[in-house]
Design a protein around this motif. Structure first.
Motif, PDB file in Angstrom:
ATOM      1  N   PHE A   1     -13.101   8.268   1.102  1.00 43.96           N
ATOM      2  CA  PHE A   1     -13.327   6.837   1.349  1.00 43.96           C
ATOM      3  C   PHE A   1     -13.013   5.973   0.130  1.00 43.96           C
ATOM      4  CE2 PHE A   1     -15.144   2.920   2.904  1.00 43.96           C
ATOM      5  CZ  PHE A   1     -14.663   2.944   4.201  1.00 43.96           C
ATOM      6  N   PRO A   2     -13.455   6.375  -1.070  1.00 49.36           N
ATOM      7  CA  PRO A   2     -13.154   5.530  -2.236  1.00 49.36           C
ATOM      8  C   PRO A   2     -11.647   5.383  -2.483  1.00 49.36           C
ATOM      9  CG  PRO A   2     -14.775   7.204  -2.793  1.00 49.36           C
ATOM     10  CD  PRO A   2     -14.268   7.533  -1.441  1.00 49.36           C
ATOM     11  N   MET A   3     -10.868   6.325  -1.966  1.00 51.11           N
ATOM     12  CA  MET A   3      -9.434   6.231  -2.195  1.00 51.11           C
ATOM     13  C   MET A   3      -8.813   4.995  -1.549  1.00 51.11           C
ATOM     14  SD  MET A   3      -8.095  10.116  -1.971  1.00 51.11           S
ATOM     15  CE  MET A   3      -8.755  11.380  -3.067  1.00 51.11           C
ATOM     16  N   HIS A   4      -9.429   4.509  -0.463  1.00 46.13           N
ATOM     17  CA  HIS A   4      -8.949   3.245   0.112  1.00 46.13           C
ATOM     18  C   HIS A   4      -9.002   2.152  -0.948  1.00 46.13           C
ATOM     19  CE1 HIS A   4     -10.351   5.145   4.030  1.00 46.13           C
ATOM     20  NE2 HIS A   4      -9.119   4.799   4.310  1.00 46.13           N
ATOM     21  N   PHE A   5     -10.133   2.087  -1.662  1.00 44.60           N
ATOM     22  CA  PHE A   5     -10.306   1.022  -2.651  1.00 44.60           C
ATOM     23  C   PHE A   5      -9.337   1.206  -3.811  1.00 44.60           C
ATOM     24  CE2 PHE A   5     -14.747   1.480  -0.882  1.00 44.60           C
ATOM     25  CZ  PHE A   5     -14.568   0.475   0.044  1.00 44.60           C
ATOM     26  N   LEU A   6      -9.127   2.479  -4.212  1.00 48.17           N
ATOM     27  CA  LEU A   6      -8.183   2.732  -5.297  1.00 48.17           C
ATOM     28  C   LEU A   6      -6.796   2.229  -4.927  1.00 48.17           C
ATOM     29  CD1 LEU A   6      -9.173   6.330  -6.394  1.00 48.17           C
ATOM     30  CD2 LEU A   6      -9.364   4.244  -7.729  1.00 48.17           C
ATOM     31  N   GLY A   7      -6.402   2.495  -3.697  1.00 48.66           N
ATOM     32  CA  GLY A   7      -5.080   2.065  -3.244  1.00 48.66           C
ATOM     33  C   GLY A   7      -4.976   0.552  -3.214  1.00 48.66           C
ATOM     34  N   LEU A   8      -6.016  -0.082  -2.670  1.00 49.31           N
ATOM     35  CA  LEU A   8      -5.993  -1.544  -2.609  1.00 49.31           C
ATOM     36  C   LEU A   8      -5.919  -2.134  -4.015  1.00 49.31           C
ATOM     37  CD1 LEU A   8      -8.687  -2.091   0.152  1.00 49.31           C
ATOM     38  CD2 LEU A   8      -6.290  -2.761   0.307  1.00 49.31           C
TER      39      LEU A   8
ATOM     40  N   LEU B   1       0.798  -1.231   0.000  1.00 47.80           N
ATOM     41  CA  LEU B   1       0.000   0.000   0.000  1.00 47.80           C
ATOM     42  C   LEU B   1       0.825   1.273   0.000  1.00 47.80           C
ATOM     43  CD1 LEU B   1      -2.756  -1.166   2.477  1.00 47.80           C
ATOM     44  CD2 LEU B   1      -2.835  -1.086  -0.009  1.00 47.80           C
ATOM     45  N   GLN B   2       2.100   1.166   0.300  1.00 54.66           N
ATOM     46  CA  GLN B   2       2.995   2.328   0.292  1.00 54.66           C
ATOM     47  C   GLN B   2       2.895   3.042  -1.046  1.00 54.66           C
ATOM     48  OE1 GLN B   2       6.669   2.758   2.262  1.00 54.66           O
ATOM     49  NE2 GLN B   2       5.796   4.711   1.657  1.00 54.66           N
ATOM     50  N   ASP B   3       2.823   4.384  -0.987  1.00 55.57           N
ATOM     51  CA  ASP B   3       2.781   5.189  -2.205  1.00 55.57           C
ATOM     52  C   ASP B   3       1.581   4.880  -3.095  1.00 55.57           C
ATOM     53  OD1 ASP B   3       4.827   7.188  -2.342  1.00 55.57           O
ATOM     54  OD2 ASP B   3       6.263   5.558  -2.235  1.00 55.57           O
ATOM     55  N   THR B   4       0.474   4.452  -2.484  1.00 56.90           N
ATOM     56  CA  THR B   4      -0.757   4.297  -3.259  1.00 56.90           C
ATOM     57  C   THR B   4      -1.804   5.249  -2.688  1.00 56.90           C
ATOM     58  OG1 THR B   4      -1.790   2.715  -1.791  1.00 56.90           O
ATOM     59  CG2 THR B   4      -0.336   1.824  -3.469  1.00 56.90           C
ATOM     60  N   TYR B   5      -2.971   5.236  -3.292  1.00 56.24           N
ATOM     61  CA  TYR B   5      -4.061   6.068  -2.801  1.00 56.24           C
ATOM     62  C   TYR B   5      -4.557   5.643  -1.435  1.00 56.24           C
ATOM     63  CZ  TYR B   5      -4.673   9.745  -6.012  1.00 56.24           C
ATOM     64  OH  TYR B   5      -4.466  10.919  -6.668  1.00 56.24           O
ATOM     65  N   TYR B   6      -4.210   4.416  -1.005  1.00 55.43           N
ATOM     66  CA  TYR B   6      -4.601   4.005   0.344  1.00 55.43           C
ATOM     67  C   TYR B   6      -3.942   4.932   1.361  1.00 55.43           C
ATOM     68  CZ  TYR B   6      -5.987   0.783   4.059  1.00 55.43           C
ATOM     69  OH  TYR B   6      -6.569   0.231   5.160  1.00 55.43           O
ATOM     70  N   VAL B   7      -2.663   5.225   1.113  1.00 56.13           N
ATOM     71  CA  VAL B   7      -1.936   6.126   2.006  1.00 56.13           C
ATOM     72  C   VAL B   7      -2.533   7.532   1.931  1.00 56.13           C
ATOM     73  CG1 VAL B   7       0.310   7.157   2.453  1.00 56.13           C
ATOM     74  CG2 VAL B   7       0.157   4.753   1.850  1.00 56.13           C
ATOM     75  N   VAL B   8      -2.909   7.938   0.720  1.00 56.76           N
ATOM     76  CA  VAL B   8      -3.539   9.257   0.560  1.00 56.76           C
ATOM     77  C   VAL B   8      -4.827   9.302   1.391  1.00 56.76           C
ATOM     78  CG1 VAL B   8      -4.556  10.856  -1.094  1.00 56.76           C
ATOM     79  CG2 VAL B   8      -2.536   9.549  -1.717  1.00 56.76           C
ATOM     80  N   ALA B   9      -5.627   8.233   1.294  1.00 55.73           N
ATOM     81  CA  ALA B   9      -6.864   8.171   2.079  1.00 55.73           C
ATOM     82  C   ALA B   9      -6.540   8.229   3.562  1.00 55.73           C
ATOM     83  CB  ALA B   9      -7.630   6.899   1.753  1.00 55.73           C
ATOM     84  N   HIS B  10      -5.566   7.429   3.984  1.00 52.26           N
ATOM     85  CA  HIS B  10      -5.212   7.360   5.407  1.00 52.26           C
ATOM     86  C   HIS B  10      -4.853   8.740   5.959  1.00 52.26           C
ATOM     87  CE1 HIS B  10      -3.070   6.518   9.096  1.00 52.26           C
ATOM     88  NE2 HIS B  10      -1.964   6.993   8.567  1.00 52.26           N
ATOM     89  N   PHE B  11      -3.901   9.422   5.292  1.00 52.53           N
ATOM     90  CA  PHE B  11      -3.466  10.662   5.944  1.00 52.53           C
ATOM     91  C   PHE B  11      -4.461  11.804   5.748  1.00 52.53           C
ATOM     92  CE2 PHE B  11      -0.559  10.965   2.123  1.00 52.53           C
ATOM     93  CZ  PHE B  11      -1.067  12.128   1.584  1.00 52.53           C
ATOM     94  N   HIS B  12      -5.366  11.671   4.769  1.00 51.81           N
ATOM     95  CA  HIS B  12      -6.402  12.696   4.708  1.00 51.81           C
ATOM     96  C   HIS B  12      -7.477  12.450   5.760  1.00 51.81           C
ATOM     97  CE1 HIS B  12      -4.595  13.957   0.835  1.00 51.81           C
ATOM     98  NE2 HIS B  12      -5.022  15.123   1.220  1.00 51.81           N
TER      99      HIS B  12
END
Lengths: 380, 161, 525
Positions: free
Chosen positions: C437-444, C378-389
């Motif tokens: 929220f959808p960014m979690h799925f994008l990252g995954l 998940l590093q450097d994906t949208y999951y991280v973007v979702a997390h820190f936002h």
């Protein structure tokens, strides 16, 4: 514009229909290696733990929000500490975490164990392409994005594997432990293949390793995962997992191609041949910065059309292409391209888009330049 | 209301009204020294750590922070004996004060003293002044606004009494 | 006591117009300026985010060039962190810390003025770098070399701006620490201080410990760029990864610098509207301190993908997981504070509840990311973007909104418009979840962050996120309206604005002190 409208409507309708739902993936990509399988399960496990805590905390909170409202006449209690409770909710999460630590550590150790590989491939990140060197088989090649620029600009319909397709995929045999030596040439890149759960930064000047063993034949796609400049989003990774005989056939074909390329070195080329070859090499190596029309991007990347280099002495032009310009984004293409390709690119740049120098470079001149540089550095 | 932010003192002694106040200091000298030294040690520790690894360019910045800490400590130190006092005795109103290395003293005739409190600038603290013969002297430096208002009221009643 | 007429005749008249704001040493004025500066920066960096989201509405390049896209992501990050969130919290500290402690002002009022006025200079530098040849810095807010070595003059300007903002934070921190330690009212011991003061005290320590390290790191970038040093250049014997180690030694505590004051604000608000004291005050203090201390030994979890030895990977994984314990304690304590309270749901409380819920979700994704093997995916994906936002928007930013609604009546003397406040809350909370929220799925699913164009399977979630971004972004105009309306007028706020509010700041008239004076000053003889 029509596309914008349609996708806008699609988004607003939140696409409830069954067919569109195919594109909504809610979990990690389907794993295709043992490690990726472990990671997949570890992720599911931690999600379950989170879900459990979520239910407990949110039930308590929303119960309180509902029952203990002032508007239903609830009087505030006055307690403000309870050591027992506080100790319990410090200790229980700690125990849960210790429980999670074990399976996680097991996967970490497995991921990091790069010993006894069946084959080793050196992966080098460039701005903005990958290079694969098969250390056991002695073959090496670059892998560029093959999605046409028109699809990116929206003047052509986007293909199925838009942005996730390359001209030369990495090919590996199925069921073999492949050790990757990852490095980079210019800035930090990151080689990421989700289906194998491999993500390894390529660090210029250092080599880090990782490994995978693909379980099934197929094509797997990934992308560079570390910001590496303008075209960071346009350097995909494609790995084709094939059977052992197919792999051997591919190796043989690659070796044959290398011999043909070697034969080019002695040949004298016609200008038309060089222009055609040069255009291809230019598109693959130069156009991302200097643009297809040779105009560059003002302030960031200089134009080649009408530039002093492309309209000056050819020897200087060859030097710039081969050695790059240190301290700028202009890389040294000497080590990256063959003599024939450098000769072709130089010729193309001097005779395309209104540059009308009329002269051409031959692979032999490039070879001679290489020799001079080698001699000069040897005497130093 | 209790006097929350200063060690101030107003009392009646032998018919005189005395108001004294000095900046509040919730730490002892030893605690204050420890706090500054602790911060400096934190900076020094990180500085040595990174410089030891060859990244010596953190040194000037840690140095800058330690310099700022020394300056801050010196400023605090210089204001240790600050005080102000106002005495109303008989017909005399006496003001005395010390602020850093400046100190002063002023005597006024009770009949001519006026108390003015200016709270007209939103977002600003109130300014409480006593004036006589066109000269204003600010008092209540170490008070919070509401304590200043209260002091103004007290002074007015004392001056009229 | 100073003899005004003596030395400077006319000195007592407050300077007016721009000079008032340039020269002020009053903590309330400075607090106000910090908050306005933060709001302006929030809107500028927010517009950048909307540009980013517009480009990402569909695959292909429509609006911006990839290089400009990278400039937008870089500046969005830098400006939001250093220009919006940090100054907003410093603004709260300026306004509230002296009031909560019963102090007349900050310990060093002049220093306070300087530390504010450095910020607009730095902000201007960052914004104007878009106009330079080659555009603004595009190497990411993390400034990793060697990419950051490649750029033009605006990269040097960015480094300079970071220096200036760092200096400003250091001066602010020394001021806050001295104020909190030295200027507490008699009887107000450390363990009786409001939580907001505690969290800021700890934040200030973190700032002093880490800001010089950041300054050193970016200076080494500067010398590598311009003076031929090789700190981070492998060809000269340096190591680009060491920059990441040094940067995150600053960067992880920085994460807590951005969230601890938020904890403080929420810990003030929840007891007020629960009409019940904060549950487990002492354990809150210890939890905050442990989070701060742990933040110094977890930095490399931002770097699992660089390839560390197994032992290092395991150490940083375990220490990161450990942070969940004190963070959990805080969440449980907030819930226990509400438990059996007498709850009402004014706008500040709504934001505080949203903070607890959504910050917890950010905490869960943090726990997922703490698992090193999962983090590799998940590093450097949208999951991280979702997390820190989730942590910084519904965490830090929502706490700032909560704090503004909570204290604005105190500051201006007027009640805000509750109806508009609630509208702002609901649009923000709904919009925010639709974006992130959808960014979690994008990252995954495998979408890397910081890319201007993406593969077709990511289209749907990106479109949803963009729609959410516009809802969220434009609903902030309601916030601006509410603030302006409240400043200009509205129902009069009493000294104790909220029924359940406790603490020194509520004994001060609202606003401190302008309107209360109606009864008082007749000039006496």
């Amino acid at each position: 514009m029509k596309g914008t409208w349609q996708s806008g409507v699609g988004a607003l309708a939140l696409v409830g229909s069954g067919t569109a739902l195919a594109d909504y993936a809610y979990n990690l990509q389907t794993p295709a290696s043992g490690v990726a399988q472990d990671v997949f399960q570890l992720h599911n496990l931690i999600m379950l733990v989170c879900l459990g805590i979520f239910v407990v905390v949110f039930t308590a909170m929303f119960y309180s929000l509902w029952k203990h409202r002032k508007s239903v006449g609830h009087q505030a209690a006055h307690f403000h500490e309870n050591t027992t409770v506080e100790v319990i909710w410090t200790v229980i999460p700690f125990i849960i975490l210790v429980g999670m630590a074990y399976p996680a550590a097991r996967v970490v150790i497995d991921m990091k164990d790069t010993s006894s590989p069946d084959m080793t491939v050196k992966v080098t990140g460039f701005q903005w392409k990958w290079r694969y060197d098969y250390l056991n088989d002695g073959i090496g090649f670059y892998s560029n994005l093959s999605t046409p620029r028109q699809q990116i600009d929206g003047t052509a319909v986007k293909g199925e594997h838009y942005l996730l397709e390359v001209d030369e995929p990495m090919v590996v045999p199925v069921g073999k432990r492949v050790r990757l030596l990852v490095t980079a040439n210019d800035v930090i890149h990151s080689w990421w293949l989700p289906a194998f759960s491999v993500k390894q930064d390529g660090i210029p000047g250092f080599i880090r390793d990782s490994w995978f063993k693909a379980d099934q034949i197929g094509t797997y796609r990934g992308q560079c995962a570390e910001l590496c400049g303008k075209e960071h989003g346009f350097m995909p990774i494609v790995v084709e997992v094939v059977s052992e005989p197919d792999y051997q056939a591919w190796v043989a074909k690659k070796k044959g191609a290398a011999q043909t390329a070697a034969a080019d070195h002695g040949r004298i080329f016609e200008i038309a041949e060089l222009m055609a070859r040069g255009e291809k090499a230019y598109q693959a190596n130069c156009a991302v910065c200097h643009q297809e029309n040779g105009m560059g991007l003002p302030g960031t990347f200089p134009a080649i059309r009408g530039s002093r280099v492309a309209t000056g002495p050819i020897a200087d032009h060859i030097k710039v292409v081969m050695n790059g310009r240190p301290g700028t984004a202009m890389a040294a293409f000497g080590p990256r391209l063959s003599d024939a390709d450098i000769a072709a690119v130089v010729t193309y740049q001097r005779n395309a888009w209104g540059n009308k120098m009329g002269d051409l470079a031959q692979p032999a001149e490039i070879a001679a330049t290489r020799l001079r540089v080698a001699k000069a550095s040897a005497t130093q | 209301m209790e006097q929350v932010n200063t060690e101030s003192l107003s009392r009646e002694s032998s018919g005189a009204f005395v108001f004294q106040s000095r900046p509040n200091c919730s730490q002892t000298h030893a605690q204050e020294r420890l706090a500054f030294r602790g911060l400096a040690a934190l900076c020094l520790g990180t500085a040595i750590g990174f410089a030891g690894m060859g990244y010596w360019l953190v040194l000037p910045f840690e140095g800058l922070v330690i310099g700022l800490l020394i300056w801050a400590r010196a400023v605090r130190h210089g204001h240790e004996s600050d005080y102000e006092s106002l005495t109303i005795e008989g017909d005399m109103v006496v003001l005395e004060w010390r602020m850093g290395n400046q100190s002063g003293h002023r005597q006024m005739n009770r009949q001519w003293v006026r108390v003015a409190c200016d709270c007209t600038v939103p977002g600003r603290s109130c300014r409480l002044c006593v004036s006589s013969h066109g000269r204003e002297t600010e008092v209540g430096h170490y008070l919070s606004d509401e304590a200043r208002l209260q002091l103004a009221a007290t002074l007015r009643s004392k001056l009229q009494a | 006591m100073s003899d005004a007429a003596h030395a400077h005749p006319g000195h007592h008249t407050h300077p007016t117009g721009i000079m008032r704001w340039l020269t002020t040493t009053n903590h309330k004025d400075i607090g106000t300026m910090y908050l306005w500066f933060a709001l302006i920066m929030l809107f500028s960096a927010g517009s950048m985010a909307l540009l980013i989201r517009t480009e990402l509405f569909q695959p292909g390049l429509q609006l911006v060039h990839p290089d400009f896209f990278n400039q937008l992501t870089t500046m969005h990050g830098l400006i939001m962190i250093f220009g919006a969130i940090m100054p907003a919290f410093t603004g709260f500290a300026n306004w509230q810390v002296p009031l909560m402690l019963g102090a007349p002002d900050m310990a060093f009022p002049r220093l306070n003025n300087w530390s504010f006025w450095l910020l607009p200079a730095a902000g201007l530098m960052l914004m104007s770098s878009f106009l330079l040849p080659g555009g603004a810095a595009a190497g990411g807010w993390t400034m990793y070399p060697p990419l950051f070595i490649q750029g033009g003059i605006s990269y040097d300007l960015t480094i300079l701006a970071v220096h200036i903002m760092g200096l400003s934070s250091i001066m602010g921190s020394i001021n806050i620490i001295t104020t909190i330690l030295n200027m507490r009212a008699p009887g107000l011991t450390l363990m009786k201080m409001p939580m907001f003061c505690w969290t800021w005290l700890i934040t200030a320590y973190l700032l002093i410990a880490t800001m010089p390290v950041l300054a050193g790191a970016v200076t080494m970038l500067l010398t590598d760029r311009n003076f031929g040093t090789h700190f981070f250049n492998a060809a000269g014997g340096g190591d680009p990864v060491m920059f990441q180690h040094i940067f995150w030694f600053f960067g992880h505590p920085e994460v807590y610098i951005l969230i601890l004051p938020a904890f403080g604000i929420v810990s003030q608000i929840i007891p007020t509207f629960s009409r019940k004291p904060l549950f487990g005050y002492a354990s809150m203090v210890y939890a905050t301190a442990s989070i701060a201390i742990l933040s110094f030994i977890v930095w490399a979890h931002h770097m699992f993908a660089v390839g560390m030895p197994v032992a290092a990977q395991l150490f940083f994984m375990f220490s990161t997981m450990l942070i969940a314990v004190p963070t959990g304690v805080k969440v449980f304590n907030w819930v226990a504070t509400m438990w059996k309270g007498s709850l009402t749901f004014e706008t500040p409380m709504l934001f505080a509840i949203a903070f607890v819920c959504l910050f917890t979700i950010g905490g869960f994704s943090g726990l997922v990311l703490a698992m090193a093997p999962v983090d590799i995916q998940l590093q450097d994906t949208y999951y991280v973007v979702a997390h820190f936002h989730y942590v910084l928007v519904s965490g830090a930013l929502f706490s700032i909104f909560a704090g503004i609604y909570y204290w604005l009546p105190k500051w201006t003397g007027h009640m805000y418009d509750e109806r508009l406040g609630k509208l702002h809350f609901w649009l923000s909370v709904i919009g925010m979840n639709i974006v992130f929220f959808p960014m979690h799925f994008l990252g995954l699913a495998g979408m890397p962050r910081r890319i201007p164009d993406y593969a077709l399977q990511f289209t749907e979630f990106n479109q949803i996120a963009t729609v959410g971004a516009f809802i969220f972004g434009f609903s902030q105009l309601i916030f601006l309206t509410v603030v302006l309306k409240t400043i200009r007028g509205g129902a009069k706020a009493p000294a104790r604005v909220w029924e359940g509010a406790e603490g020194l700041e509520w004994t001060v008239p609202s606003p401190a002190p302008y309107h209360t004076f109606e009864v008082a000053p007749v000039l006496s003889k």
